[in-house]
Motif scaffolding. Sequence first.
Motif, PDB file in Angstrom:
ATOM      1  N   LEU A 146     -12.302 -10.626   0.913  1.00  0.00           N
ATOM      2  CA  LEU A 146     -11.983 -10.358   2.311  1.00  0.00           C
ATOM      3  C   LEU A 146     -11.085  -9.122   2.327  1.00  0.00           C
ATOM      4  CD1 LEU A 146     -11.215 -14.077   3.110  1.00  0.00           C
ATOM      5  CD2 LEU A 146     -13.312 -12.855   3.691  1.00  0.00           C
ATOM      6  N   HIS A 147     -11.641  -8.013   2.769  1.00  0.00           N
ATOM      7  CA  HIS A 147     -10.990  -6.720   2.562  1.00  0.00           C
ATOM      8  C   HIS A 147      -9.889  -6.474   3.597  1.00  0.00           C
ATOM      9  CE1 HIS A 147     -14.001  -6.078  -0.425  1.00  0.00           C
ATOM     10  NE2 HIS A 147     -14.977  -6.109   0.461  1.00  0.00           N
ATOM     11  N   LEU A 148      -8.822  -5.821   3.127  1.00  0.00           N
ATOM     12  CA  LEU A 148      -7.630  -5.595   3.946  1.00  0.00           C
ATOM     13  C   LEU A 148      -7.363  -4.115   4.197  1.00  0.00           C
ATOM     14  CD1 LEU A 148      -5.303  -8.145   2.097  1.00  0.00           C
ATOM     15  CD2 LEU A 148      -6.428  -8.490   4.314  1.00  0.00           C
ATOM     16  N   THR A 149      -7.274  -3.320   3.128  1.00  0.00           N
ATOM     17  CA  THR A 149      -6.887  -1.913   3.260  1.00  0.00           C
ATOM     18  C   THR A 149      -7.703  -1.031   2.324  1.00  0.00           C
ATOM     19  OG1 THR A 149      -5.184  -2.100   1.544  1.00  0.00           O
ATOM     20  CG2 THR A 149      -4.491  -2.489   3.841  1.00  0.00           C
ATOM     21  N   ARG A 150      -7.684   0.249   2.643  1.00  0.00           N
ATOM     22  CA  ARG A 150      -8.225   1.272   1.744  1.00  0.00           C
ATOM     23  C   ARG A 150      -7.313   2.495   1.813  1.00  0.00           C
ATOM     24  NH1 ARG A 150     -10.408  -2.457   0.231  1.00  0.00           N
ATOM     25  NH2 ARG A 150     -12.628  -2.914  -0.013  1.00  0.00           N
ATOM     26  N   TYR A 151      -7.178   3.182   0.660  1.00  0.00           N
ATOM     27  CA  TYR A 151      -6.395   4.406   0.592  1.00  0.00           C
ATOM     28  C   TYR A 151      -6.807   5.162  -0.672  1.00  0.00           C
ATOM     29  CZ  TYR A 151      -3.776   0.587  -1.605  1.00  0.00           C
ATOM     30  OH  TYR A 151      -3.431  -0.546  -2.308  1.00  0.00           O
ATOM     31  N   PRO A 152      -6.587   6.482  -0.713  1.00  0.00           N
ATOM     32  CA  PRO A 152      -7.073   7.275  -1.842  1.00  0.00           C
ATOM     33  C   PRO A 152      -6.237   7.106  -3.094  1.00  0.00           C
ATOM     34  CG  PRO A 152      -5.878   8.662  -0.308  1.00  0.00           C
ATOM     35  CD  PRO A 152      -5.980   7.313   0.342  1.00  0.00           C
ATOM     36  N   ILE A 153      -6.900   7.258  -4.234  1.00  0.00           N
ATOM     37  CA  ILE A 153      -6.201   7.446  -5.502  1.00  0.00           C
ATOM     38  C   ILE A 153      -5.956   8.940  -5.659  1.00  0.00           C
ATOM     39  CG2 ILE A 153      -6.433   7.348  -8.015  1.00  0.00           C
ATOM     40  CD1 ILE A 153      -7.819   4.698  -7.738  1.00  0.00           C
ATOM     41  N   ARG A 154      -4.736   9.271  -6.000  1.00  0.00           N
ATOM     42  CA  ARG A 154      -4.355  10.677  -6.169  1.00  0.00           C
ATOM     43  C   ARG A 154      -3.927  10.928  -7.608  1.00  0.00           C
ATOM     44  NH1 ARG A 154      -2.859  12.779  -1.115  1.00  0.00           N
ATOM     45  NH2 ARG A 154      -2.677  14.774  -2.209  1.00  0.00           N
ATOM     46  N   LEU A 155      -3.735  12.178  -7.948  1.00  0.00           N
ATOM     47  CA  LEU A 155      -3.210  12.559  -9.261  1.00  0.00           C
ATOM     48  C   LEU A 155      -1.757  12.988  -9.100  1.00  0.00           C
ATOM     49  CD1 LEU A 155      -6.257  14.574 -10.645  1.00  0.00           C
ATOM     50  CD2 LEU A 155      -5.652  12.184 -11.092  1.00  0.00           C
ATOM     51  N   GLU A 241      -7.808  16.659  -4.561  1.00  0.00           N
ATOM     52  CA  GLU A 241      -8.352  15.346  -4.232  1.00  0.00           C
ATOM     53  C   GLU A 241      -9.396  14.939  -5.270  1.00  0.00           C
ATOM     54  OE1 GLU A 241      -9.870  15.335  -0.270  1.00  0.00           O
ATOM     55  OE2 GLU A 241      -7.890  15.641   0.659  1.00  0.00           O
ATOM     56  N   ILE A 242      -9.469  13.625  -5.513  1.00  0.00           N
ATOM     57  CA  ILE A 242     -10.533  13.087  -6.357  1.00  0.00           C
ATOM     58  C   ILE A 242     -11.277  12.022  -5.553  1.00  0.00           C
ATOM     59  CG2 ILE A 242      -9.389  13.596  -8.542  1.00  0.00           C
ATOM     60  CD1 ILE A 242      -8.460  10.692  -8.677  1.00  0.00           C
ATOM     61  N   PRO A 243     -12.577  11.850  -5.807  1.00  0.00           N
ATOM     62  CA  PRO A 243     -13.396  10.951  -4.971  1.00  0.00           C
ATOM     63  C   PRO A 243     -13.297   9.479  -5.393  1.00  0.00           C
ATOM     64  CG  PRO A 243     -14.782  12.020  -6.582  1.00  0.00           C
ATOM     65  CD  PRO A 243     -13.404  12.602  -6.778  1.00  0.00           C
ATOM     66  N   ILE A 244     -12.073   8.959  -5.452  1.00  0.00           N
ATOM     67  CA  ILE A 244     -11.862   7.565  -5.839  1.00  0.00           C
ATOM     68  C   ILE A 244     -10.957   6.914  -4.799  1.00  0.00           C
ATOM     69  CG2 ILE A 244     -11.164   5.974  -7.654  1.00  0.00           C
ATOM     70  CD1 ILE A 244     -11.463   8.171  -9.685  1.00  0.00           C
ATOM     71  N   VAL A 245     -11.372   5.754  -4.339  1.00  0.00           N
ATOM     72  CA  VAL A 245     -10.634   5.025  -3.306  1.00  0.00           C
ATOM     73  C   VAL A 245     -10.154   3.704  -3.879  1.00  0.00           C
ATOM     74  CG1 VAL A 245     -10.808   3.904  -1.043  1.00  0.00           C
ATOM     75  CG2 VAL A 245     -11.942   6.097  -1.449  1.00  0.00           C
ATOM     76  N   SER A 246      -8.938   3.318  -3.539  1.00  0.00           N
ATOM     77  CA  SER A 246      -8.390   2.031  -3.910  1.00  0.00           C
ATOM     78  C   SER A 246      -8.136   1.224  -2.638  1.00  0.00           C
ATOM     79  CB  SER A 246      -7.102   2.203  -4.716  1.00  0.00           C
ATOM     80  OG  SER A 246      -6.641   0.965  -5.230  1.00  0.00           O
ATOM     81  N   GLY A 247      -7.510   0.078  -2.798  1.00  0.00           N
ATOM     82  CA  GLY A 247      -7.216  -0.744  -1.635  1.00  0.00           C
ATOM     83  C   GLY A 247      -6.916  -2.174  -2.042  1.00  0.00           C
ATOM     84  N   ASP A 248      -6.742  -3.011  -1.038  1.00  0.00           N
ATOM     85  CA  ASP A 248      -6.350  -4.400  -1.260  1.00  0.00           C
ATOM     86  C   ASP A 248      -7.332  -5.341  -0.581  1.00  0.00           C
ATOM     87  OD1 ASP A 248      -3.644  -3.710  -2.464  1.00  0.00           O
ATOM     88  OD2 ASP A 248      -3.515  -2.752  -0.498  1.00  0.00           O
ATOM     89  N   SER A 249      -7.664  -6.426  -1.282  1.00  0.00           N
ATOM     90  CA  SER A 249      -8.604  -7.411  -0.755  1.00  0.00           C
ATOM     91  C   SER A 249      -8.150  -8.803  -1.183  1.00  0.00           C
ATOM     92  CB  SER A 249     -10.025  -7.151  -1.276  1.00  0.00           C
ATOM     93  OG  SER A 249     -10.490  -5.867  -0.892  1.00  0.00           O
ATOM     94  N   LEU A 250      -8.301  -9.739  -0.286  1.00  0.00           N
ATOM     95  CA  LEU A 250      -7.999 -11.133  -0.605  1.00  0.00           C
ATOM     96  C   LEU A 250      -9.247 -11.758  -1.224  1.00  0.00           C
ATOM     97  CD1 LEU A 250      -5.983 -13.507  -0.374  1.00  0.00           C
ATOM     98  CD2 LEU A 250      -7.080 -14.062   1.810  1.00  0.00           C
TER      99      LEU A 250
END
Length: 286
Positions: A146-155, A241-250
């Motif tokens: 159950l997805h909550l958030t998304r945000y980019p991975i940075r260097l 920027e790199i094309p990778i997304v992270s985030g949080d999910s229950l």
Amino acid sequence: MVVSVQALACLDLLIWLRTGQAAAERLATSQPSVSRRVNQVAQVFGLELVKSQGEWLVDGDAELLNRERRVHQLYRWQNDQPLRLEAQSYSGPLFCPGLSTDWIQGNFDFFEVHTPLRHLRDGVIDAWIGIFPDLPDADDPELVCLHLTRYPIRLVVDEGHPLLDLGAPISLDQVRRYPCFPLADGAFPQVQAQLEALQLWTSTSLVEDWQLAPTDPLNVAPATVFTMDLFGIKKVMLPVEIPIVSGDSLVVRREFAEHPRLQALLDHLRRKAAELAAAVPEVTCC
């Protein structure tokens, strides 16, 4: 039930939280009581507990134990018994303040995804705030996300890194001239595969905690807006920027996804996600 609710809780909280003291504190009992009940349960199921790389593991055929766990887990959900919630080291402090005492909170100290997923599948814990994209597949027969958030991975780099002198923007070819921060091999397999594809990966079997990793001032590390503090020293985001997304999910077992107690937890987490999105421009709610 073959063993009492309290006895199995002692075993599973010892496995989950790693120490008898932590288990005793959560269960409002004593360490000797935890130890006695753990030995009782192990004897009933003909098992032994062994510690490997800081984690308690069950030695022996755990099929009957896991069946017993299913019964106890169902009992927890249906009889208003405290449920068990784990999260990543950064997401627990973000999402769990103000959470109902209906949930026992974990240590929030995992730097990989395999152990909390194993605990969830075995019924040791009841829910986990996992990290995207290292989550169960959408068609996983046991677990649902159950997805909550998304945000980019940075260097990110240390202050004073030569790449910061190049101005903005910079290219990935310029970044690749510098060593990558070494992360534990296989800890986050989906993110690792994406970083490897970008030639931005150095692995090691020795790094379990980012704060214990070798400190090379020229390292380039992947991070998010929420994990930059885990390095123990100030980091600066590179203008690339790199094309990778992270985030949080229950993540929860499918049979409990519609349970009212799960929905109450989800309401709390979505409120927290909305607060994060309002405060941090990089965050979007799912």
